[in-house]
Design a protein around this motif. Structure first.
Motif, short mmCIF file in Angstrom:
data_model
loop_
_atom_site.label_atom_id
_atom_site.label_comp_id
_atom_site.label_asym_id
_atom_site.label_seq_id
_atom_site.Cartn_x
_atom_site.Cartn_y
_atom_site.Cartn_z
N LEU A 106 -16.94 40.08 21.62
CA LEU A 106 -15.70 39.62 21.02
C LEU A 106 -15.87 38.16 20.63
O LEU A 106 -16.38 37.35 21.41
CB LEU A 106 -14.52 39.76 21.99
N ILE A 107 -15.49 37.84 19.39
CA ILE A 107 -15.55 36.47 18.90
C ILE A 107 -14.16 36.03 18.43
O ILE A 107 -13.27 36.86 18.23
CB ILE A 107 -16.57 36.31 17.76
N THR A 108 -14.00 34.71 18.27
CA THR A 108 -12.70 34.15 17.90
C THR A 108 -12.84 33.29 16.64
O THR A 108 -12.97 32.07 16.74
CB THR A 108 -12.11 33.32 19.06
N PRO A 109 -12.82 33.90 15.47
CA PRO A 109 -12.99 33.14 14.21
C PRO A 109 -11.87 32.12 14.01
O PRO A 109 -10.74 32.37 14.45
CB PRO A 109 -12.92 34.22 13.14
N PRO A 110 -12.19 30.98 13.35
CA PRO A 110 -13.50 30.59 12.84
C PRO A 110 -14.39 30.10 13.99
O PRO A 110 -13.94 29.33 14.84
CB PRO A 110 -13.18 29.45 11.86
N THR A 111 -15.65 30.52 13.96
CA THR A 111 -16.54 30.18 15.06
C THR A 111 -17.99 30.18 14.58
O THR A 111 -18.27 30.44 13.41
CB THR A 111 -16.33 31.16 16.23
N TYR A 112 -18.88 29.89 15.48
CA TYR A 112 -20.31 29.77 15.17
C TYR A 112 -20.86 31.11 14.68
O TYR A 112 -20.68 32.16 15.32
CB TYR A 112 -21.05 29.30 16.41
N GLY A 113 -21.57 31.09 13.57
CA GLY A 113 -21.99 32.32 12.92
C GLY A 113 -23.08 33.10 13.63
O GLY A 113 -23.24 34.30 13.40
N MET A 114 -23.83 32.45 14.54
CA MET A 114 -24.95 33.15 15.18
C MET A 114 -24.50 34.23 16.15
O MET A 114 -25.29 35.13 16.47
CB MET A 114 -25.87 32.16 15.90
N TYR A 115 -23.26 34.17 16.63
CA TYR A 115 -22.79 35.26 17.51
C TYR A 115 -22.83 36.58 16.75
O TYR A 115 -23.32 37.59 17.27
CB TYR A 115 -21.37 34.99 18.01
N SER A 116 -22.33 36.57 15.53
CA SER A 116 -22.33 37.79 14.72
C SER A 116 -23.73 38.19 14.29
O SER A 116 -24.08 39.37 14.29
CB SER A 116 -21.44 37.60 13.49
N VAL A 117 -24.55 37.20 13.91
CA VAL A 117 -25.92 37.50 13.49
C VAL A 117 -26.68 38.17 14.63
O VAL A 117 -27.35 39.20 14.45
CB VAL A 117 -26.64 36.22 13.02
N SER A 118 -26.60 37.59 15.83
CA SER A 118 -27.31 38.16 16.97
C SER A 118 -26.77 39.53 17.33
O SER A 118 -27.53 40.43 17.72
CB SER A 118 -27.21 37.22 18.18
N ASN A 132 -28.94 43.03 17.31
CA ASN A 132 -29.01 43.85 18.51
C ASN A 132 -28.16 45.12 18.43
O ASN A 132 -27.98 45.80 19.45
CB ASN A 132 -28.59 43.02 19.72
N ASP A 133 -27.65 45.43 17.23
CA ASP A 133 -26.86 46.65 17.02
C ASP A 133 -25.66 46.70 17.94
O ASP A 133 -25.31 47.75 18.51
CB ASP A 133 -27.73 47.90 17.20
N ALA A 134 -25.00 45.55 18.12
CA ALA A 134 -23.78 45.47 18.92
C ALA A 134 -22.57 45.39 18.00
O ALA A 134 -22.63 44.75 16.95
CB ALA A 134 -23.83 44.25 19.83
N GLY A 135 -21.49 46.03 18.40
CA GLY A 135 -20.26 45.93 17.63
C GLY A 135 -19.62 44.57 17.80
O GLY A 135 -19.95 43.81 18.72
N ILE A 136 -18.71 44.24 16.89
CA ILE A 136 -18.05 42.92 16.92
C ILE A 136 -16.54 43.12 16.82
O ILE A 136 -16.03 43.64 15.83
CB ILE A 136 -18.53 42.03 15.76
N ALA A 137 -15.83 42.69 17.86
CA ALA A 137 -14.37 42.64 17.83
C ALA A 137 -13.96 41.19 17.55
O ALA A 137 -14.62 40.25 18.01
CB ALA A 137 -13.79 43.11 19.15
N LYS A 138 -12.89 41.04 16.78
CA LYS A 138 -12.47 39.69 16.38
C LYS A 138 -11.00 39.45 16.74
O LYS A 138 -10.14 40.25 16.39
CB LYS A 138 -12.66 39.50 14.87
N VAL A 139 -10.76 38.34 17.44
CA VAL A 139 -9.40 37.87 17.70
C VAL A 139 -9.34 36.43 17.22
O VAL A 139 -9.88 35.53 17.87
CB VAL A 139 -9.02 37.95 19.19
N PRO A 140 -8.75 36.18 16.05
CA PRO A 140 -8.77 34.83 15.48
C PRO A 140 -8.13 33.78 16.39
O PRO A 140 -7.22 34.08 17.18
CB PRO A 140 -7.97 34.98 14.18
N LEU A 141 -8.62 32.57 16.25
CA LEU A 141 -7.96 31.43 16.88
C LEU A 141 -6.57 31.24 16.28
O LEU A 141 -6.29 31.71 15.17
CB LEU A 141 -8.77 30.15 16.66
#
Length: 380
Positions: free
Chosen positions: A106-118, A122-131
């Motif tokens: 889970l990431i909190t956009p806007p944020t550092y782009g490498m979380y999504s790249v990594s 690694n074939d991991a899903g991405i959940a987003k909860v904006p700041l």
């Protein structure tokens, strides 16, 4: 109750780390690792020739860890993992805790782009909860984060960037603690790459209390050592051991180690002086830029070594056209390179500008005050 075994990928938890030649002995006549005992092939007048470069580096890097303990007031070296920049720390967390093709970060956009790249690597899903971005606040929406992790048990790793990139804003520690105390069974990873620009604000003091907390830091920013690629995590000893079991045996080079040890020793006063200068220059840069008619303000709380400046049109409205044209002119005509961030959530019309030396900042201001830049802004 947090259960580490249940959150680590089973194959990683069962991993037997590679045993390298330096695990048992590191001094004497070393004929155990198939190294070139004649020495390195550098010219004899090289400043690095006496750096024992023909030998593999210390896989444990205990000297660096001891100095980090002192710097960060951590009681034991067994809480550290050293990575090739913070990026290896981020990638390691995803590899260890998130099942490929099945689980998420889970990431909190806007944020550092490498979380999504990594995550993608690694074939991991991405959940987003904006700041919460209104008014340039850039703080955590804690109720929405808690709702998301409660509704989706496949979320195993939450990345929080504090101070944020590109926001430059320190997250409220009370919000981070609220997530840690929510009953979340996964890992909370707090990325503190810019923490040295915020006095006594680190979450590293919380790692002893919360076994599912990982804090990452780096020597790239305040120490001015981006080129040596050294980041590290502070966590429970159990997590640190799993990370160290999983890493490549000699991921930190001798050159990196030698420079880092100097920086964490006699270099600490130099780092402190650089931080003080950057903070003072940041203040002056904002004062000078605020006088320009096309600067609408600065978003966030300016807790890093950069500012997030919002560019506006003649109506005073944030405008990506103004920001993009000025960004391109600065880079292509003036030779001053900043970063366009207008497409990030809550960052309309924004350029992220690193605080440079007094001379560099003065050059930037002079170009922003130029007739050419004024004409670009007046088109909007």
């Amino acid at each position: 109750m947090f259960d580490l075994k249940s959150i680590v990928r089973p194959n990683i938890y069962a991993l037997k780390p590679y045993r390298c030649a330096r695990d048992d002995y590191s001094s004497g006549i070393l004929l155990d690792a198939n190294e070139n005992s004649h020495g390195s092939s550098l010219p004899q007048n090289s400043s690095f020739v006496n750096g024992n470069l023909e030998r593999y580096p210390d896989p444990y890097q205990l000297e660096i860890k001891e100095k980090l303990c002192k710097l960060r007031n951590i009681q034991s070296t067994n809480r550290f993992f050293l990575g090739v920049g913070s990026d290896e720390c981020i990638d390691m967390a995803i590899r260890v805790f998130v099942q490929p093709g099945k689980e998420k970060i889970l990431i909190t956009p806007p944020t550092y782009g490498m979380y999504s790249v990594s995550a993608n690597i690694n074939d991991a899903g991405i959940a987003k909860v904006p700041l919460i971005v209104e008014g340039g606040k850039f703080q955590l929406d804690v109720p929405s984060i808690l709702k998301e992790i409660q509704q989706d048990p496949t979320i195993k790793l939450v990345f929080l960037c504090s101070p944020g990139n590109p926001t430059g804003t320190l997250l409220a520690q009370t919000d981070i603690v609220q997530i840690l105390e929510s009953g979340f069974k996964g890992i909370v990873f707090v990325d503190e790459a810019y923490i040295d620009f915020c006095a006594d604000a680190s979450c590293s003091s919380l790692v002893e209390k919360y076994p599912n907390l990982i804090v990452s830091q780096t020597l790239s920013k305040a120490f001015g050592l981006a080129g040596i690629r050294l980041g590290y995590t502070i966590s429970s000893p159990e997590i640190a051991q799993i990370f160290n079991n999983t890493k490549a045996p000699y991921n930190i080079s001798t050159l990196t180690s030698n420079i880092a040890n100097q920086a964490l020793g006699d270099g600490l006063p130099v780092m402190a002086s650089y931080v003080a200068s950057i903070k003072e220059q940041r203040k002056l840069l904002m004062i000078q830029m605020s006088k320009l008619p096309f600067i609408g303000g600065f978003l966030g709380t300016h807790d890093a070594n950069f500012v997030l400046a919002q560019f506006v049109n003649k109506q005073g409205i944030p405008d990506n056209g103004v920001a993009m044209d000025i960004y391109k002119h600065l880079a292509e005509i003036s030779g001053v390179v900043v970063r366009f961030r207008g497409n990030e959530l809550g960052c309309l019309g924004c350029l992220r500008i690193t605080v440079g030396t007094p001379e560099e900042n003065a050059t930037l201001i002079s170009y922003l005050q130029s007739k050419d830049i004024q004409e670009i802004a007046n088109k909007y």
